[in-house]
Design a protein around this motif. Structure first.
Motif, PDB file in Angstrom:
ATOM      1  N   ASN A  13       0.810  -1.210   0.000  1.00 57.10           N
ATOM      2  CA  ASN A  13       0.000   0.000   0.000  1.00 57.10           C
ATOM      3  C   ASN A  13       0.845   1.262   0.000  1.00 57.10           C
ATOM      4  O   ASN A  13       0.414   2.308  -0.483  1.00 57.10           O
ATOM      5  N   SER A  14       2.020   1.181   0.591  1.00 59.16           N
ATOM      6  CA  SER A  14       2.921   2.328   0.611  1.00 59.16           C
ATOM      7  C   SER A  14       4.352   1.850   0.801  1.00 59.16           C
ATOM      8  O   SER A  14       4.606   0.652   0.957  1.00 59.16           O
ATOM      9  N   TYR A  15       5.256   2.809   0.834  1.00 59.38           N
ATOM     10  CA  TYR A  15       6.680   2.515   0.772  1.00 59.38           C
ATOM     11  C   TYR A  15       7.422   3.554   1.607  1.00 59.38           C
ATOM     12  O   TYR A  15       7.133   4.754   1.506  1.00 59.38           O
ATOM     13  N   LEU A  16       8.347   3.099   2.444  1.00 58.32           N
ATOM     14  CA  LEU A  16       9.224   4.000   3.194  1.00 58.32           C
ATOM     15  C   LEU A  16      10.670   3.588   2.965  1.00 58.32           C
ATOM     16  O   LEU A  16      10.981   2.399   2.940  1.00 58.32           O
ATOM     17  N   LYS A  17      11.521   4.591   2.827  1.00 54.20           N
ATOM     18  CA  LYS A  17      12.943   4.345   2.659  1.00 54.20           C
ATOM     19  C   LYS A  17      13.654   4.513   3.985  1.00 54.20           C
ATOM     20  O   LYS A  17      13.434   5.480   4.694  1.00 54.20           O
ATOM     21  N   LYS A  18      14.498   3.514   4.326  1.00 49.33           N
ATOM     22  CA  LYS A  18      15.326   3.596   5.536  1.00 49.33           C
ATOM     23  C   LYS A  18      16.495   4.531   5.256  1.00 49.33           C
ATOM     24  O   LYS A  18      17.024   4.496   4.149  1.00 49.33           O
ATOM     25  N   PRO A  19      16.962   5.273   6.196  1.00 52.89           N
ATOM     26  CA  PRO A  19      16.338   5.492   7.501  1.00 52.89           C
ATOM     27  C   PRO A  19      15.183   6.480   7.362  1.00 52.89           C
ATOM     28  O   PRO A  19      15.212   7.355   6.513  1.00 52.89           O
ATOM     29  N   PHE A  20      14.181   6.304   8.170  1.00 58.39           N
ATOM     30  CA  PHE A  20      13.056   7.236   8.192  1.00 58.39           C
ATOM     31  C   PHE A  20      12.839   7.687   9.621  1.00 58.39           C
ATOM     32  O   PHE A  20      13.298   7.057  10.560  1.00 58.39           O
ATOM     33  N   ARG A  21      12.134   8.784   9.754  1.00 55.48           N
ATOM     34  CA  ARG A  21      11.832   9.296  11.087  1.00 55.48           C
ATOM     35  C   ARG A  21      10.588   8.592  11.626  1.00 55.48           C
ATOM     36  O   ARG A  21       9.718   8.175  10.860  1.00 55.48           O
ATOM     37  N   GLU A  22      10.506   8.496  12.940  1.00 54.57           N
ATOM     38  CA  GLU A  22       9.329   7.880  13.557  1.00 54.57           C
ATOM     39  C   GLU A  22       8.059   8.588  13.129  1.00 54.57           C
ATOM     40  O   GLU A  22       7.031   7.944  12.916  1.00 54.57           O
ATOM     41  N   ASP A  23       8.118   9.906  13.003  1.00 56.08           N
ATOM     42  CA  ASP A  23       6.940  10.668  12.582  1.00 56.08           C
ATOM     43  C   ASP A  23       6.457  10.237  11.201  1.00 56.08           C
ATOM     44  O   ASP A  23       5.251  10.208  10.947  1.00 56.08           O
ATOM     45  N   ASP A  24       7.398   9.922  10.305  1.00 55.64           N
ATOM     46  CA  ASP A  24       7.021   9.474   8.964  1.00 55.64           C
ATOM     47  C   ASP A  24       6.296   8.129   9.022  1.00 55.64           C
ATOM     48  O   ASP A  24       5.294   7.931   8.334  1.00 55.64           O
ATOM     49  N   LEU A  25       6.801   7.224   9.845  1.00 54.83           N
ATOM     50  CA  LEU A  25       6.147   5.926   9.992  1.00 54.83           C
ATOM     51  C   LEU A  25       4.766   6.089  10.626  1.00 54.83           C
ATOM     52  O   LEU A  25       3.788   5.502  10.160  1.00 54.83           O
ATOM     53  N   LEU A  26       4.683   6.889  11.656  1.00 55.27           N
ATOM     54  CA  LEU A  26       3.396   7.101  12.318  1.00 55.27           C
ATOM     55  C   LEU A  26       2.379   7.718  11.359  1.00 55.27           C
ATOM     56  O   LEU A  26       1.212   7.313  11.334  1.00 55.27           O
ATOM     57  N   LYS A  27       2.819   8.651  10.535  1.00 56.09           N
ATOM     58  CA  LYS A  27       1.927   9.272   9.554  1.00 56.09           C
ATOM     59  C   LYS A  27       1.423   8.239   8.549  1.00 56.09           C
ATOM     60  O   LYS A  27       0.236   8.226   8.211  1.00 56.09           O
ATOM     61  N   GLU A  28       2.314   7.352   8.076  1.00 52.13           N
ATOM     62  CA  GLU A  28       1.908   6.292   7.150  1.00 52.13           C
ATOM     63  C   GLU A  28       0.890   5.366   7.801  1.00 52.13           C
ATOM     64  O   GLU A  28      -0.101   4.982   7.179  1.00 52.13           O
ATOM     65  N   ILE A  29       1.144   4.990   9.041  1.00 54.52           N
ATOM     66  CA  ILE A  29       0.217   4.108   9.758  1.00 54.52           C
ATOM     67  C   ILE A  29      -1.146   4.777   9.898  1.00 54.52           C
ATOM     68  O   ILE A  29      -2.178   4.170   9.616  1.00 54.52           O
ATOM     69  N   GLU A  30      -1.152   6.024  10.315  1.00 60.58           N
ATOM     70  CA  GLU A  30      -2.413   6.751  10.468  1.00 60.58           C
ATOM     71  C   GLU A  30      -3.151   6.871   9.149  1.00 60.58           C
ATOM     72  O   GLU A  30      -4.368   6.682   9.091  1.00 60.58           O
ATOM     73  N   THR A  31      -2.436   7.166   8.083  1.00 66.08           N
ATOM     74  CA  THR A  31      -3.061   7.299   6.763  1.00 66.08           C
ATOM     75  C   THR A  31      -3.714   5.991   6.348  1.00 66.08           C
ATOM     76  O   THR A  31      -4.847   5.982   5.869  1.00 66.08           O
ATOM     77  N   LEU A  32      -3.019   4.883   6.526  1.00 70.87           N
ATOM     78  CA  LEU A  32      -3.550   3.589   6.089  1.00 70.87           C
ATOM     79  C   LEU A  32      -4.657   3.068   6.998  1.00 70.87           C
ATOM     80  O   LEU A  32      -5.580   2.411   6.535  1.00 70.87           O
ATOM     81  N   MET A  33      -4.562   3.361   8.291  1.00 75.22           N
ATOM     82  CA  MET A  33      -5.532   2.800   9.234  1.00 75.22           C
ATOM     83  C   MET A  33      -6.778   3.677   9.385  1.00 75.22           C
ATOM     84  O   MET A  33      -7.848   3.175   9.687  1.00 75.22           O
ATOM     85  N   ILE A  34      -6.618   4.975   9.184  1.00 75.86           N
ATOM     86  CA  ILE A  34      -7.765   5.885   9.336  1.00 75.86           C
ATOM     87  C   ILE A  34      -8.372   6.230   7.984  1.00 75.86           C
ATOM     88  O   ILE A  34      -9.564   6.386   7.846  1.00 75.86           O
ATOM     89  N   GLY A  35      -7.505   6.331   6.993  1.00 80.52           N
ATOM     90  CA  GLY A  35      -7.983   6.613   5.639  1.00 80.52           C
ATOM     91  C   GLY A  35      -7.753   8.000   5.188  1.00 80.52           C
ATOM     92  O   GLY A  35      -7.186   8.871   5.685  1.00 80.52           O
TER      93      GLY A  35
END
Length: 125
Positions: free
Chosen positions: A103-125
């Motif tokens: 569903n999405s893609y993150l490049k390492k290293p990433f910030r925790e905020d970037d991961l949290l934003k991706e999770i929120e986007t996918l889980m909340i819509g």
């Protein structure tokens, strides 16, 4: 109270496993770890997850193969959002990740905020 988010981390690097474990604990997520795609598929047969964090390069079965298998062979898990994670710079990896069913893609290293934003986007819509 809502149940905690159930996350499957598919990652063979112990350092990254620890980083994501600490992140999950801090945010109240329930995290299980699979060290490769084959173990991830076994865990998906035994447990319900809300989200999968999938590394690209792993032994035995890489992230691309595991994602394709989940999307094509596991009807009960096809709906689970998958965030593909890699250290590769080239944009072809992002495209390949999405083509395999992520569903999405993150490049390492990433910030925790970037991961949290991706999770929120996918889980909340």
């Amino acid at each position: 109270m809502d149940d905690p988010l159930q996350i499957l981390l598919v990652e063979d690097n112990r350092f990254f496993q620890k980083l994501i474990s600490d992140f999950a604990e801090f945010h109240g997520f329930d995290l299980q770890i699979a060290e490769n795609g084959k173990v991830a598929i076994q865990k998906l047969q035994q447990h319900q997850f809300n989200l999968i964090l999938m590394d690209v390069e792993m032994p035995e079965m890489d992230g691309y193969e595991a994602t394709e298998f989940i999307r094509r062979q596991m009807p009960h898990a096809q709906h689970i959002p998958i965030i593909m994670i890699t250290s590769h710079e080239h944009p072809v990896h992002a495209t390949k990740s999405l083509l395999t069913g992520a569903n999405s893609y993150l490049k390492k290293p990433f910030r925790e905020d970037d991961l949290l934003k991706e999770i929120e986007t996918l889980m909340i819509g």
